[in-house]
Design a protein around this motif. Sequence first.
Motif, PDB file in Angstrom:
ATOM      1  N   VAL A 164       0.819  -1.198   0.000  1.00  0.00           N
ATOM      2  CA  VAL A 164       0.000   0.000   0.000  1.00  0.00           C
ATOM      3  C   VAL A 164       0.860   1.258   0.000  1.00  0.00           C
ATOM      4  O   VAL A 164       0.532   2.257  -0.667  1.00  0.00           O
ATOM      5  CB  VAL A 164      -0.988   0.005   1.197  1.00  0.00           C
ATOM      6  CG1 VAL A 164      -0.263   0.023   2.530  1.00  0.00           C
ATOM      7  CG2 VAL A 164      -1.961   1.172   1.072  1.00  0.00           C
ATOM      8  N   ALA A 168       1.131   4.029  -3.021  1.00  0.00           N
ATOM      9  CA  ALA A 168       0.832   5.440  -2.771  1.00  0.00           C
ATOM     10  C   ALA A 168       1.966   6.337  -3.242  1.00  0.00           C
ATOM     11  O   ALA A 168       1.730   7.425  -3.792  1.00  0.00           O
ATOM     12  CB  ALA A 168       0.562   5.659  -1.285  1.00  0.00           C
ATOM     13  N   ASP A 171       1.773   6.387  -7.033  1.00  0.00           N
ATOM     14  CA  ASP A 171       0.671   7.222  -7.486  1.00  0.00           C
ATOM     15  C   ASP A 171       1.058   8.696  -7.443  1.00  0.00           C
ATOM     16  O   ASP A 171       0.747   9.468  -8.366  1.00  0.00           O
ATOM     17  CB  ASP A 171      -0.556   6.967  -6.613  1.00  0.00           C
ATOM     18  CG  ASP A 171      -1.781   7.697  -7.117  1.00  0.00           C
ATOM     19  OD1 ASP A 171      -2.314   7.293  -8.164  1.00  0.00           O
ATOM     20  OD2 ASP A 171      -2.211   8.670  -6.471  1.00  0.00           O
ATOM     21  N   TYR A 243      -6.621   6.150  -0.887  1.00  0.00           N
ATOM     22  CA  TYR A 243      -5.564   5.466  -0.143  1.00  0.00           C
ATOM     23  C   TYR A 243      -5.860   5.420   1.355  1.00  0.00           C
ATOM     24  O   TYR A 243      -5.556   4.428   2.014  1.00  0.00           O
ATOM     25  CB  TYR A 243      -4.205   6.098  -0.445  1.00  0.00           C
ATOM     26  CG  TYR A 243      -3.586   5.495  -1.681  1.00  0.00           C
ATOM     27  CD1 TYR A 243      -2.949   4.260  -1.623  1.00  0.00           C
ATOM     28  CD2 TYR A 243      -3.696   6.115  -2.909  1.00  0.00           C
ATOM     29  CE1 TYR A 243      -2.419   3.670  -2.754  1.00  0.00           C
ATOM     30  CE2 TYR A 243      -3.162   5.537  -4.054  1.00  0.00           C
ATOM     31  CZ  TYR A 243      -2.534   4.306  -3.963  1.00  0.00           C
ATOM     32  OH  TYR A 243      -2.017   3.719  -5.089  1.00  0.00           O
ATOM     33  N   ALA A 260     -11.219  -0.265  -3.031  1.00  0.00           N
ATOM     34  CA  ALA A 260     -10.733   1.112  -3.047  1.00  0.00           C
ATOM     35  C   ALA A 260     -11.886   2.040  -3.417  1.00  0.00           C
ATOM     36  O   ALA A 260     -12.973   1.590  -3.783  1.00  0.00           O
ATOM     37  CB  ALA A 260      -9.588   1.253  -4.042  1.00  0.00           C
TER      38      ALA A 260
END
Length: 271
Positions: A164, A168, A171, A243, A260
């Motif tokens: 995760v 992030a 992204d 997120y 999500a």
Amino acid sequence: MKLSVSVFGAATAMAFLGHANANSSYLGTCASNIVESLTNLLQNGKASLNFGQCTKDNSGNGYSAGIINFSTGNGDAWQVVKLYMHSTGYGGEFDAYTDDIDTYASNGSGSSTSGLSGFCPAWEKAASSTSSYIFFECQDDVLNSNYFSPAMTASNGLGIKFDVTKAAILDSAIVDGPGDDSSSLGGIMVAVANSINGTMTGNSGNSVMIYGKYHVDEIVWLKLFLQQREKVNPSDKPNVASYNYIIANNPYNWDSSIVALDSSGDKQTIT
């Protein structure tokens, strides 16, 4: 998406995280698939990849095209086109537009699309030609060289372990750029580090090292990172919200599927 030259790579169906599968310190196969789908969901509104999409960019970057909205206004669309033009599959689709695309990329001309009225049809033609797989590989290569490597280098430098957190960071590299100004990935990470003046504990089971002296729980760090990202880039709010939802409702490492939020705040299952 901001331009900064610096990683992805391998192509067609597995598109932009295929290269990472060869290195488990980056992302495993299942996590790669999930991150690929999640990134496209947040960028283009759907989880599936669309190499041929091309639209006028409402954020002022000219035309946005391809799997993560390569832009004529900031230069990464030109990088894709140049790679394709030097490939064995090039069919002349962009010959009429190269001077203008080059000029806009070099000058950072933002929203200008003068002289590019046929750019989107040319992009769509390249994506549907018999050599489309080569055009897809060019997009994948620019993703690789501009975004994936700096994101994973930053992750590895901190000692990040969770999918995760890696996702992030990636992204942010794609949306904000992997540069060092205050609103780009590097600047955001520096601001987070400078805000930490002691050890910060948590329950994630992994900690990152800040400036070689402060241990910070990885998920605590991730929440600080997301907070700083939204502070300097308010338009990233939907990504940050997604997120934060993922952190609260999914495992930190991904080996099956996750739930999500899309950019409208609706729940989506990502596999």
